[in-house]
Design a protein around this motif. Structure first.
Motif, short mmCIF file in Angstrom:
data_model
loop_
_atom_site.label_atom_id
_atom_site.label_comp_id
_atom_site.label_asym_id
_atom_site.label_seq_id
_atom_site.Cartn_x
_atom_site.Cartn_y
_atom_site.Cartn_z
N PRO A 48 0.84 -1.20 0.00
CA PRO A 48 0.00 0.00 0.00
C PRO A 48 0.87 1.25 0.00
O PRO A 48 2.03 1.22 0.43
N GLY A 49 0.34 2.35 -0.50
CA GLY A 49 1.10 3.58 -0.63
C GLY A 49 1.64 4.10 0.67
O GLY A 49 2.65 4.81 0.70
N ASP A 50 0.99 3.78 1.80
CA ASP A 50 1.44 4.30 3.09
C ASP A 50 2.22 3.26 3.89
O ASP A 50 2.28 3.33 5.11
N TRP A 51 2.84 2.29 3.20
CA TRP A 51 3.48 1.18 3.90
C TRP A 51 4.56 1.64 4.87
O TRP A 51 4.72 1.11 5.95
N ILE A 52 5.31 2.68 4.50
CA ILE A 52 6.41 3.09 5.35
C ILE A 52 5.94 3.86 6.58
O ILE A 52 6.70 4.08 7.52
N GLU A 53 4.65 4.30 6.57
CA GLU A 53 4.10 5.04 7.70
C GLU A 53 3.46 4.12 8.74
O GLU A 53 3.06 4.58 9.81
N LEU A 54 3.33 2.82 8.41
CA LEU A 54 2.73 1.89 9.36
C LEU A 54 3.64 1.70 10.56
O LEU A 54 4.86 1.84 10.46
N PRO A 55 3.09 1.35 11.71
CA PRO A 55 3.91 1.17 12.92
C PRO A 55 4.94 0.06 12.74
O PRO A 55 4.70 -0.92 12.04
N PRO A 69 11.58 -4.58 13.13
CA PRO A 69 11.47 -3.24 12.60
C PRO A 69 12.45 -2.96 11.46
O PRO A 69 13.54 -3.52 11.42
N VAL A 70 12.06 -2.09 10.54
CA VAL A 70 12.96 -1.62 9.49
C VAL A 70 13.74 -0.45 10.06
O VAL A 70 13.18 0.53 10.53
N THR A 71 15.06 -0.55 10.04
CA THR A 71 15.90 0.50 10.60
C THR A 71 16.55 1.36 9.53
O THR A 71 17.05 2.44 9.84
N GLU A 72 16.61 0.88 8.30
CA GLU A 72 17.20 1.68 7.22
C GLU A 72 16.66 1.23 5.87
O GLU A 72 16.21 0.09 5.71
N LEU A 73 16.67 2.15 4.93
CA LEU A 73 16.20 1.86 3.58
C LEU A 73 17.38 1.96 2.63
O LEU A 73 18.12 2.95 2.63
N GLU A 81 10.86 10.27 -11.79
CA GLU A 81 10.45 11.65 -11.62
C GLU A 81 10.20 11.98 -10.16
O GLU A 81 10.48 13.08 -9.69
N ARG A 82 9.68 11.02 -9.44
CA ARG A 82 9.38 11.25 -8.03
C ARG A 82 9.89 10.08 -7.21
O ARG A 82 9.41 8.96 -7.36
N ASP A 83 10.86 10.35 -6.37
CA ASP A 83 11.41 9.29 -5.53
C ASP A 83 10.57 9.17 -4.27
O ASP A 83 10.97 9.58 -3.17
N TYR A 84 9.41 8.57 -4.42
CA TYR A 84 8.42 8.51 -3.35
C TYR A 84 8.97 7.86 -2.09
O TYR A 84 8.83 8.38 -0.99
N TRP A 85 9.59 6.67 -2.26
CA TRP A 85 10.04 5.92 -1.10
C TRP A 85 11.19 6.59 -0.38
O TRP A 85 11.32 6.51 0.82
N ARG A 86 12.04 7.30 -1.10
CA ARG A 86 13.12 8.04 -0.44
C ARG A 86 12.54 9.21 0.37
O ARG A 86 12.98 9.47 1.50
N GLU A 87 11.59 9.92 -0.21
CA GLU A 87 10.96 11.04 0.49
C GLU A 87 10.31 10.56 1.79
O GLU A 87 10.43 11.20 2.85
N LYS A 88 9.59 9.45 1.72
CA LYS A 88 8.91 8.93 2.90
C LYS A 88 9.90 8.47 3.97
O LYS A 88 9.68 8.67 5.17
N ALA A 89 11.00 7.83 3.54
CA ALA A 89 12.00 7.37 4.50
C ALA A 89 12.60 8.55 5.25
O ALA A 89 12.76 8.51 6.47
N LEU A 90 12.91 9.61 4.52
CA LEU A 90 13.47 10.80 5.16
C LEU A 90 12.47 11.44 6.12
O LEU A 90 12.81 11.87 7.22
N ALA A 91 11.18 11.45 5.71
CA ALA A 91 10.14 12.05 6.56
C ALA A 91 9.96 11.26 7.85
O ALA A 91 9.63 11.83 8.90
N LEU A 96 18.84 6.31 5.33
CA LEU A 96 18.70 6.12 3.89
C LEU A 96 20.09 6.07 3.26
O LEU A 96 20.93 6.92 3.53
N GLN A 97 20.33 5.05 2.44
CA GLN A 97 21.59 4.97 1.72
C GLN A 97 21.42 4.18 0.44
O GLN A 97 20.50 3.38 0.31
N SER A 98 22.32 4.42 -0.51
CA SER A 98 22.29 3.69 -1.77
C SER A 98 22.91 2.32 -1.59
O SER A 98 23.62 2.06 -0.61
N VAL A 99 22.66 1.44 -2.55
CA VAL A 99 23.25 0.10 -2.47
C VAL A 99 24.76 0.18 -2.59
O VAL A 99 25.48 -0.64 -1.99
#
Length: 291
Positions: A48-55, A69-73, A81-91, A96-99
């Protein structure tokens, strides 16, 4: 305060080159991770679009099932065009780090040996790994299997064996691992392919004979095999360990390891053709040793 155990959310396309090796490494070092497939719109429809906002502790795919728990992405370097998952992780304050950054950190203190390709397998493992393991080096190995899947076998030795092409186009291999002087100032091993055997030397000038092996059964693999064996010599593996590790390849071939005879020594050539040696030749041999 008890910090959560490290767990990575890997965001990468399953078609990304090299991603199979990344998964295998994470599994091999027992680093907990889960995966999600990105699309141009953000994430795949499986999440779901809000997966990263779930507890923390709630798996959006499995209802009440619990996971750590997820501790890093960690994301694969793809441009949308839009890095949705990166934006959410930062929020959400998730690291957050690259491979590329992850791989650098994982191999920062490791000794890496880049393995020549195509990978030659013996007993379903890379030839170089097989020899080093038999000699007690216990390297950690990353390799692609015959069916294209990647495997990582974690051991307690100092070295990692990694295929040369794994990270092509993603990062400079020379930037990985710690610098080592094991190959500096040493005479590199060499080899000469003869009609029925391959002679190996501990130097480039062919003066320090190490041993010989019969020609490799699959001639298309022979160059890679010789490179692997030469690398073992450079690493300090004894010729006894090398020949012992490969002995099963030539079960029906009799070898006289490290013996080099002159052309006319006590009828050796005649004996090689199945001819009976004369008693005179044997007496001559005994007299020679007596002197």
């Amino acid at each position: 305060m008890v910090w959560p155990r490290r767990k990575i959310q890997l965001v990468a396309s399953s078609a990304a080159p090299g991603i199979g090796g990344v998964r295998a490494v994470l599994k091999g070092i027992l680093l907990d991770f889960s995966e999600v497939e990105p699309t141009k719109e953000g994430l795949s429809q499986e999440f779901p679009g809000d997966w990263i906002e779930l507890p923390f502790g709630l798996n959006p795919n499995s209802g009440p099932d619990i996971f750590s728990p997820v501790t890093e992405l960690v994301y694969w370097p793809e441009k949308h065009e839009r890095d949705y998952w990166r934006e959410k992780a930062l929020a959400q304050g998730i690291e957050l780090q690259s491979v590329q950054s992850l791989i650098h950190s994982l191999f920062e203190d490791e000794l890496i040996i880049w393995v020549s390709e195509p990978t030659v397998l013996i007993e379903e493992r890379p030839l170089l790994a097989h020899i080093l393991s038999e000699a007690g080096f216990e390297p950690t190995v990353l390799w692609p299997t015959v069916d294209g899947r990647w495997q990582c076998e974690r051991k307690q030795g100092l070295h990692w064996l990694i295929p040369e092409s794994w990270l092509d186009g993603l990062m400079e291999k020379s930037s990985l691992g710690r610098e080592t002087a094991w190959d500096e100032g040493k005479e590199k091993a060499s080899w000469v392919v003869r009609e029925t055997r391959i002679d190996f030397y501990r130097s480039q000038d062919g003066q320090k004979f190490a041993g010989h092996l019969p020609r490799w059964p699959n001639l298309s693999e022979e160059q890679t095999v010789a490179q692997n064996i030469a690398m073992c010599i450079d690493l300090g593996v004894s010729w006894l360990d090398i020949s012992s590790a490969l002995s099963s390849i030539w079960k029906n071939i009799k070898m006289a390891d490290n013996l080099r005879w002159n052309t006319n020594d006590f009828g050796w050539n005649a004996g090689a053709r199945g001819e009976e040696l004369s008693a005179q030749a044997i007496e001559h041999l005994e007299d020679w040793w007596a002197r």
